[in-house]
Design a protein around this motif. Structure first.
Motif, PDB file in Angstrom:
ATOM      1  N   ILE A 191       0.833  -1.201   0.000  1.00  0.00           N
ATOM      2  CA  ILE A 191       0.000   0.000   0.000  1.00  0.00           C
ATOM      3  C   ILE A 191       0.867   1.250   0.000  1.00  0.00           C
ATOM      4  O   ILE A 191       0.564   2.243  -0.678  1.00  0.00           O
ATOM      5  CB  ILE A 191      -0.959  -0.026   1.205  1.00  0.00           C
ATOM      6  N   ALA A 192       1.976   1.212   0.741  1.00  0.00           N
ATOM      7  CA  ALA A 192       2.887   2.361   0.775  1.00  0.00           C
ATOM      8  C   ALA A 192       3.474   2.639  -0.605  1.00  0.00           C
ATOM      9  O   ALA A 192       3.651   3.810  -0.990  1.00  0.00           O
ATOM     10  CB  ALA A 192       3.998   2.114   1.789  1.00  0.00           C
ATOM     11  N   THR A 193       3.780   1.593  -1.361  1.00  0.00           N
ATOM     12  CA  THR A 193       4.314   1.773  -2.718  1.00  0.00           C
ATOM     13  C   THR A 193       3.288   2.465  -3.604  1.00  0.00           C
ATOM     14  O   THR A 193       3.621   3.375  -4.376  1.00  0.00           O
ATOM     15  CB  THR A 193       4.689   0.415  -3.324  1.00  0.00           C
ATOM     16  N   LEU A 194       2.026   2.054  -3.510  1.00  0.00           N
ATOM     17  CA  LEU A 194       0.973   2.719  -4.272  1.00  0.00           C
ATOM     18  C   LEU A 194       0.855   4.191  -3.885  1.00  0.00           C
ATOM     19  O   LEU A 194       0.662   5.061  -4.740  1.00  0.00           O
ATOM     20  CB  LEU A 194      -0.367   2.022  -4.037  1.00  0.00           C
ATOM     21  N   LYS A 195       0.965   4.462  -2.585  1.00  0.00           N
ATOM     22  CA  LYS A 195       0.885   5.850  -2.131  1.00  0.00           C
ATOM     23  C   LYS A 195       2.013   6.684  -2.731  1.00  0.00           C
ATOM     24  O   LYS A 195       1.794   7.825  -3.163  1.00  0.00           O
ATOM     25  CB  LYS A 195       0.941   5.904  -0.603  1.00  0.00           C
ATOM     26  N   ASN A 196       3.216   6.128  -2.739  1.00  0.00           N
ATOM     27  CA  ASN A 196       4.349   6.854  -3.317  1.00  0.00           C
ATOM     28  C   ASN A 196       4.107   7.168  -4.793  1.00  0.00           C
ATOM     29  O   ASN A 196       4.412   8.264  -5.277  1.00  0.00           O
ATOM     30  CB  ASN A 196       5.634   6.045  -3.153  1.00  0.00           C
ATOM     31  N   ASP A 197       3.548   6.169  -5.518  1.00  0.00           N
ATOM     32  CA  ASP A 197       3.222   6.401  -6.927  1.00  0.00           C
ATOM     33  C   ASP A 197       2.202   7.524  -7.066  1.00  0.00           C
ATOM     34  O   ASP A 197       2.284   8.355  -7.981  1.00  0.00           O
ATOM     35  CB  ASP A 197       2.668   5.127  -7.557  1.00  0.00           C
ATOM     36  N   ALA A 198       1.226   7.563  -6.168  1.00  0.00           N
ATOM     37  CA  ALA A 198       0.175   8.584  -6.224  1.00  0.00           C
ATOM     38  C   ALA A 198       0.742   9.970  -5.944  1.00  0.00           C
ATOM     39  O   ALA A 198       0.419  10.942  -6.640  1.00  0.00           O
ATOM     40  CB  ALA A 198      -0.938   8.245  -5.231  1.00  0.00           C
ATOM     41  N   TYR A 199       1.590  10.071  -4.905  1.00  0.00           N
ATOM     42  CA  TYR A 199       2.224  11.363  -4.608  1.00  0.00           C
ATOM     43  C   TYR A 199       3.061  11.844  -5.792  1.00  0.00           C
ATOM     44  O   TYR A 199       3.048  13.035  -6.143  1.00  0.00           O
ATOM     45  CB  TYR A 199       3.121  11.235  -3.374  1.00  0.00           C
ATOM     46  N   ARG A 200       3.789  10.917  -6.411  1.00  0.00           N
ATOM     47  CA  ARG A 200       4.656  11.286  -7.532  1.00  0.00           C
ATOM     48  C   ARG A 200       3.815  11.791  -8.707  1.00  0.00           C
ATOM     49  O   ARG A 200       4.165  12.782  -9.361  1.00  0.00           O
ATOM     50  CB  ARG A 200       5.497  10.073  -7.954  1.00  0.00           C
ATOM     51  N   ALA A 201       2.706  11.114  -8.994  1.00  0.00           N
ATOM     52  CA  ALA A 201       1.841  11.535 -10.101  1.00  0.00           C
ATOM     53  C   ALA A 201       1.284  12.931  -9.858  1.00  0.00           C
ATOM     54  O   ALA A 201       1.212  13.752 -10.778  1.00  0.00           O
ATOM     55  CB  ALA A 201       0.706  10.528 -10.283  1.00  0.00           C
ATOM     56  N   LYS A 202       0.889  13.223  -8.601  1.00  0.00           N
ATOM     57  CA  LYS A 202       0.368  14.553  -8.304  1.00  0.00           C
ATOM     58  C   LYS A 202       1.456  15.605  -8.476  1.00  0.00           C
ATOM     59  O   LYS A 202       1.220  16.684  -9.041  1.00  0.00           O
ATOM     60  CB  LYS A 202      -0.176  14.592  -6.879  1.00  0.00           C
ATOM     61  N   ASP A 203       2.674  15.308  -7.987  1.00  0.00           N
ATOM     62  CA  ASP A 203       3.778  16.264  -8.118  1.00  0.00           C
ATOM     63  C   ASP A 203       4.090  16.553  -9.575  1.00  0.00           C
ATOM     64  O   ASP A 203       4.525  17.663  -9.917  1.00  0.00           O
ATOM     65  CB  ASP A 203       5.025  15.730  -7.414  1.00  0.00           C
ATOM     66  N   GLU A 204       3.878  15.552 -10.438  1.00  0.00           N
ATOM     67  CA  GLU A 204       4.139  15.735 -11.864  1.00  0.00           C
ATOM     68  C   GLU A 204       2.960  16.376 -12.587  1.00  0.00           C
ATOM     69  O   GLU A 204       3.000  16.564 -13.804  1.00  0.00           O
ATOM     70  CB  GLU A 204       4.478  14.386 -12.499  1.00  0.00           C
ATOM     71  N   GLY A 205       1.889  16.684 -11.838  1.00  0.00           N
ATOM     72  CA  GLY A 205       0.738  17.349 -12.422  1.00  0.00           C
ATOM     73  C   GLY A 205      -0.272  16.428 -13.082  1.00  0.00           C
ATOM     74  O   GLY A 205      -1.237  16.903 -13.700  1.00  0.00           O
ATOM     75  N   ASN A 206      -0.077  15.108 -12.951  1.00  0.00           N
ATOM     76  CA  ASN A 206      -0.995  14.152 -13.562  1.00  0.00           C
ATOM     77  C   ASN A 206      -2.075  13.798 -12.544  1.00  0.00           C
ATOM     78  O   ASN A 206      -2.004  12.777 -11.858  1.00  0.00           O
ATOM     79  CB  ASN A 206      -0.237  12.901 -14.016  1.00  0.00           C
ATOM     80  N   LEU A 207      -3.081  14.660 -12.423  1.00  0.00           N
ATOM     81  CA  LEU A 207      -4.108  14.463 -11.402  1.00  0.00           C
ATOM     82  C   LEU A 207      -4.977  13.250 -11.682  1.00  0.00           C
ATOM     83  O   LEU A 207      -5.433  12.580 -10.754  1.00  0.00           O
ATOM     84  CB  LEU A 207      -4.988  15.709 -11.305  1.00  0.00           C
ATOM     85  N   ASP A 208      -5.217  12.923 -12.967  1.00  0.00           N
ATOM     86  CA  ASP A 208      -6.032  11.751 -13.291  1.00  0.00           C
ATOM     87  C   ASP A 208      -5.365  10.475 -12.791  1.00  0.00           C
ATOM     88  O   ASP A 208      -6.001   9.616 -12.176  1.00  0.00           O
ATOM     89  CB  ASP A 208      -6.266  11.658 -14.797  1.00  0.00           C
ATOM     90  N   LEU A 209      -4.065  10.354 -13.060  1.00  0.00           N
ATOM     91  CA  LEU A 209      -3.344   9.170 -12.606  1.00  0.00           C
ATOM     92  C   LEU A 209      -3.267   9.133 -11.086  1.00  0.00           C
ATOM     93  O   LEU A 209      -3.451   8.071 -10.460  1.00  0.00           O
ATOM     94  CB  LEU A 209      -1.929   9.141 -13.203  1.00  0.00           C
ATOM     95  N   ALA A 210      -3.002  10.276 -10.470  1.00  0.00           N
ATOM     96  CA  ALA A 210      -2.934  10.325  -9.009  1.00  0.00           C
ATOM     97  C   ALA A 210      -4.255   9.866  -8.395  1.00  0.00           C
ATOM     98  O   ALA A 210      -4.284   9.099  -7.424  1.00  0.00           O
ATOM     99  CB  ALA A 210      -2.595  11.739  -8.543  1.00  0.00           C
ATOM    100  N   GLU A 211      -5.339  10.327  -8.984  1.00  0.00           N
ATOM    101  CA  GLU A 211      -6.656   9.936  -8.480  1.00  0.00           C
ATOM    102  C   GLU A 211      -6.865   8.421  -8.606  1.00  0.00           C
ATOM    103  O   GLU A 211      -7.328   7.755  -7.674  1.00  0.00           O
ATOM    104  CB  GLU A 211      -7.728  10.667  -9.273  1.00  0.00           C
TER     105      GLU A 211
END
Length: 626
Positions: A253-273
């Protein structure tokens, strides 16, 4: 909650190709796993003799398979966090640089007109709208060895471009083996192990690692051949997808969270969501980080929508020169209100209904049925609100190892209870009682009650195995947990509750403790009452786990296919889904109509899955509780 749908296809009999031995069985086992273990709500099953659905044939010919792909995927019906799996076991072929699946009427002399291009399959699958699409192909059974290269190369390239997780049974130059000793394909054997309790491969990445060592190991043991499965999961965060939430670790679950934070930082809100929704699915909707992150994404989208779109540089100058200006497209928005409302309701329910503790008295009897010991015990449980004041109480069963089956010296035992063997069962939750009539009606419908002996608190009876499974499906849709029937091993482990005697009460039972046909006692116990009907649940003393009526009242359906004995039975607590006849299912526990010997902890009963009787009911287990 996330939707989980699948298509499973297994073809043994071909019109123009050599028959296969176990492709149909592989698909059946995948169907059973997805239905019973993974909590999938809908599975479209196609095999040589699969029953019609809604008057439509499910024979796996080209017309039927194309029809379901065209009609089902005509428009999106799933969304973020949802899962769609496609499993195919049969022949495949590579022709003119394209990969094809061979339906039952596929003709190798007319491939383009009779086979199904795999890129057509993946294109249709993507239309469902789910962001998690899994393609599993065991289709290099023989043609690849004749024609040189088998399927895989084109499919892998196109699937990676479309974001479809693709799992192949072997490399394009190899053969996918069927193992006679296992009555399965080597790949499907390893796949089910990996997704099940043996491998506990919660993520795509871990499943890939397990298949890479396990499939070659099985093939070496039985055929001395070579078979190398592989998985294509791109972009890289697809490899972190949690396939089986019940085995997800905090690290997953922590790995998924890291991926989500990274996507948001890169501006990809759809992927982060999408990634945060996956976190919520893995955590049964109870991860505050994910809930807050989705709210922030929603607010950020709203703020961006409200902000005025910036004009392009030198717009006035460009206009003065007569040049056209560039219009900036506003950012797309996506409403999450309904989604967040649902998860907030789940969160409030979790806060209101944490694990509780209840106390109860446990009794032990001697060979004559006289009580020799009374002691107080306690157990933890949670309540599931089914609506209209009806609740389902689920008792926490600690994991452990026990001896399954009966010893040769046990009175009135049967050979089917042999050989005794050690089984390790992970912790789970089990219904404190058999499912009652009011619980059954709360889930199925207020006007559906098949029971012969009516009463809200009496167990529901005259329920077939399939109806019990359907109840679990609808219960899953209504609640935050994953419910199913118990495996036979889980049932006996929960029934014994640490005892090794014929009954959890001791060496015998009496009708003061159990509802059975008292004219036929066990051992040295006296004759007792024959009630001739069910009783309200909870009337008698429970075992030391806090479970009631595990002996008598109604028999309980289990997941398992019946086998004549325990030779080759699983030792990890999972259901035994392999047998001579999938229509024959296990029942445990004995009923009000049975003599005492048929109520023992080790007794095994079996009937066809369509069997209904006024002494047959069921209880459920919960397998994914946060």
């Amino acid at each position: 909650m996330a939707k989980n749908w699948a298509i499973a296809i297994g073809i043994n009999q071909y019109d123009y190709l050599q028959p296969l031995n176990y492709a149909k069985r592989d698909a059946q086992l995948i169907q059973q796993f997805l239905q019973s273990e993974a909590g999938f709500e809908k599975i479209y099953f196609f095999s040589d003799d699969s029953p019609d659905i809604g008057g439509k044939s499910t024979r796996p010919n080209r017309a039927n398979l194309r029809q379901v792909l065209l009609e089902l995927f005509n428009k999106p019906f799933m969304g973020a966090g949802d899962n769609f799996w496609f499993f195919f076991s049969g022949h495949g072929i590579r022709h003119a640089e394209r990969d094809y699946l061979m339906p039952s009427d596929g003709n190798p002399r007319d491939i383009t007109e009779t086979a199904i291009p795999i890129n057509f399959v993946t294109e249709r699958l993507r239309r469902c709208g789910a962001d998690n699409v899994v393609l599993i192909l065991d289709a290099c059974r023989s043609l690849g060895t004749r024609a040189g290269e088998g399927i895989g190369r084109q499919t892998a390239e196109e699937a990676s471009q479309q974001g479809v997780i693709s799992i192949f049974s072997c490399s394009p130059q190899e053969y996918s083996y069927e193992i006679e000793a296992l009555q399965q394909g080597a790949f499907t054997t390893a796949l089910l192990e990996g997704l099940g309790i043996r491998g506990k491969c919660a993520t795509v990445e871990r499943l890939n690692q397990y298949l890479n060592f396990r499939v070659p190991e099985i093939v070496r043991q039985h055929n001395n051949g070579r078979q190398t499965p592989y998985i294509i999961a791109e972009p890289v965060n697809k490899s972190h997808l949690i396939l089986v939430p019940r085995y997800a670790t905090l690290a997953d679950i922590a790995t998924l969270k890291n991926d989500a934070y990274r996507a948001k930082d890169e501006g990809n809100l759809d992927l982060a969501e999408q990634l945060w929704i996956r976190v919520l699915a893995a955590a049964s909707g109870q991860d505050m980080d994910a809930i807050e992150a989705i709210k922030r994404i929603d607010r950020l989208r709203w703020e961006r929508k409200q902000a005025p779109a910036p004009l392009p540089r030198n717009t006035a100058a460009n206009s003065a020169k007569g040049e056209s200006t560039v219009e900036i497209n506003p950012l797309k928005t996506f409403q999450l209100k309904e989604f967040l409302d649902n998860f907030n309701r789940e969160l409030r329910r979790v806060e209101i209904n944490p694990l509780k503790t209840f106390q109860f008295e446990v009794v032990t009897v001697n060979a004559q049925g006289n009580i020799t010991n009374r002691r107080n015990e306690k157990a933890k449980y949670f309540e599931e609100d089914l609506g209209n004041g009806v609740t389902l109480e689920m008792v926490q069963i600690p994991g452990g190892t026990f001896t399954m089956g009966s010893p040769e010296g046990e009175v009135e035992r049967y050979d089917s209870e042999s050989p005794q063997h050690q089984v390790t069962v992970p912790g789970f939750f089990m219904g404190k009682y058999a499912v009652t009539q009011e619980q059954y009606q709360a889930i199925m419908s207020s006007n559906i009650n098949p029971s012969n002996f009516k009463g809200d608190k009496r167990p529901v009876e005259r329920v077939s195995w399939d109806e019990a499974v359907e109840f679990c499906k609808k219960l899953n849709q209504k609640t935050r947990c994953k419910y199913r029937l118990p495996s036979e091993a889980e049932w006996e482990y929960a029934c014994r509750a640490g005892t090794t005697t014929p009954f959890y009460f001791g060496k015998t039972i009496t009708t003061d403790l159990v509802n059975y046909h008292g004219k036929y006692p066990y051992g040295s116990a006296p004759k007792g009452e024959d009630r001739k009907q069910t009783t309200n649940v909870g009337k008698f003393s429970p075992n030391s786990f806090g479970l009631y009526d595990m002996h008598g009242n109604v028999l309980d359906w289990c997941q398992d296919v019946y086998n004549d004995n325990y030779q080759g039975a699983p030792k990890d607590g999972t259901a035994w889904l392999i047998g001579k006849d999938n229509n024959i299912k296990l029942l445990r526990g004995g009923g009000w109509i049975d003599s005492a010997k048929y109520c023992r902890s080790a007794i095994r009963r079996f009937y066809v899955r369509a069997f209904c009787h006024k002494a047959v009911g069921f209880r459920v287990v919960a397998v994914a509780v946060a």
